[in-house]
Design a protein around this motif. Sequence first.
Motif, mmCIF file in Angstrom:
data_model
loop_
_atom_site.group_PDB
_atom_site.id
_atom_site.type_symbol
_atom_site.label_atom_id
_atom_site.label_comp_id
_atom_site.label_asym_id
_atom_site.label_seq_id
_atom_site.Cartn_x
_atom_site.Cartn_y
_atom_site.Cartn_z
ATOM 1 N N UNK A 61 0.827 -1.209 0.000
ATOM 2 C CA UNK A 61 0.000 0.000 0.000
ATOM 3 C C UNK A 61 0.857 1.253 0.000
ATOM 4 N N UNK A 62 1.947 1.229 0.779
ATOM 5 C CA UNK A 62 2.850 2.388 0.826
ATOM 6 C C UNK A 62 4.149 2.011 1.514
ATOM 7 N N UNK A 63 5.193 2.803 1.238
ATOM 8 C CA UNK A 63 6.480 2.657 1.932
ATOM 9 C C UNK A 63 6.908 4.030 2.436
ATOM 10 N N UNK A 118 3.352 4.439 12.704
ATOM 11 C CA UNK A 118 2.231 5.381 12.733
ATOM 12 C C UNK A 118 2.105 6.105 11.397
ATOM 13 N N UNK A 119 3.239 6.508 10.836
ATOM 14 C CA UNK A 119 3.224 7.203 9.547
ATOM 15 C C UNK A 119 2.568 6.345 8.468
ATOM 16 N N UNK A 122 -2.534 5.474 5.157
ATOM 17 C CA UNK A 122 -3.543 4.589 4.584
ATOM 18 C C UNK A 122 -4.862 4.622 5.355
ATOM 19 N N UNK A 123 -4.999 5.619 6.247
ATOM 20 C CA UNK A 123 -6.221 5.800 7.046
ATOM 21 C C UNK A 123 -6.570 4.544 7.825
ATOM 22 N N UNK A 179 6.937 -0.531 5.709
ATOM 23 C CA UNK A 179 6.207 -0.982 4.523
ATOM 24 C C UNK A 179 4.845 -1.473 4.998
ATOM 25 N N UNK A 180 3.781 -0.978 4.385
ATOM 26 C CA UNK A 180 2.427 -1.379 4.736
ATOM 27 C C UNK A 180 1.894 -2.255 3.613
#
Length: 335
Positions: A182-184, A243-244, A249-250, A331-332
């Motif tokens: 989803x994001x890094x 947390x970031x 990603x809400x 990494x999410x």
Amino acid sequence: MYNSKITGLGYYVPENIVTNNDLKEFMETSDEWIQERTGIKERRWIDPKSDDTTAVMGAKASKIAIERAGLTKDDIDFIVFATLSPDMYFPGGGVQVQDLLEMPTIGALDVRNQCSGFIYAMSVADQFIKTGMYKNILVIGAEYHSGGLDKSTRGRNVSVIFGDGAGAAVLSRSEEAGKGILSTHLHSEGKHAKELILEGPSTKHWVPEILEANNPDDVSYYPYMNGQFVFKHAITRFSEAIVEGLTANKLEKEDIDMLIPHQANLRISQFVQRKFRLPDDKVFNNIQKYGNTTAASVIIALTEAWEEGKIKDNDLVVLAAFGSGFTWGSVIIRW
């Protein structure tokens, strides 16, 4: 824009197990002392008689990951290799894996971000896939620490921590929305570089200088770590990175199904776990049996957690690391 998804995982560790009691043969230490400070019970160190190297271990882990992805070596478009302990000063381990696996003449990139190396490598691979440049990328984290440690009592604060091993992931293009990475999130703070450092050999401290000085007390070619300083920064930055990623990603901490922290010190992982109020079944640790394998630690732990059925479809998986540089990140992943 495409998504990137983990389609294959693999890891390899040397057969040679070194327990805390084994370390007493060449330094003043004890099983109780090591476990109390680090949580480590044993680690894998390459047998000097073995053919294993950083690149060889990376290749072995990669073969497993590629097979599990249902691909062949010819399907891989690019290699990202994370390590602080390459077989040679140059070239890097990525091209060695390309050769060892007899791959086509694809590109190979080395990442030198130490403990956060695999997080950085995943982020790089993720961007290449999301922009459409590559379809399947091999991401490797591998380390051969044991040959470069001060195994005397003088170096015990560092040398008891580290182990050897490698892990690999295949990142593949996906058009399934909301799945995969989803994001890094990546950060650094270079002003603290000397708090966790291996100074030489380097362009500022070449081998001839070391040899000419003939100084048996020169420890510049052994890793140095200001343990308490690193610990305090690690628990802060670990939490910030997690947390970031959740905020971007809400998501909330309650949404985490599995946290895979870098295996630096069990006490750090336990502190972060308590801070986020995560139960034991939502945090995976294996430092007890492998020690800190630096760039390999997150991917080895991720692979083991997946193999043990602790990561399932649609789970929210969070990877996080902190280390020398200082560098850190997260990494999410929606599995």
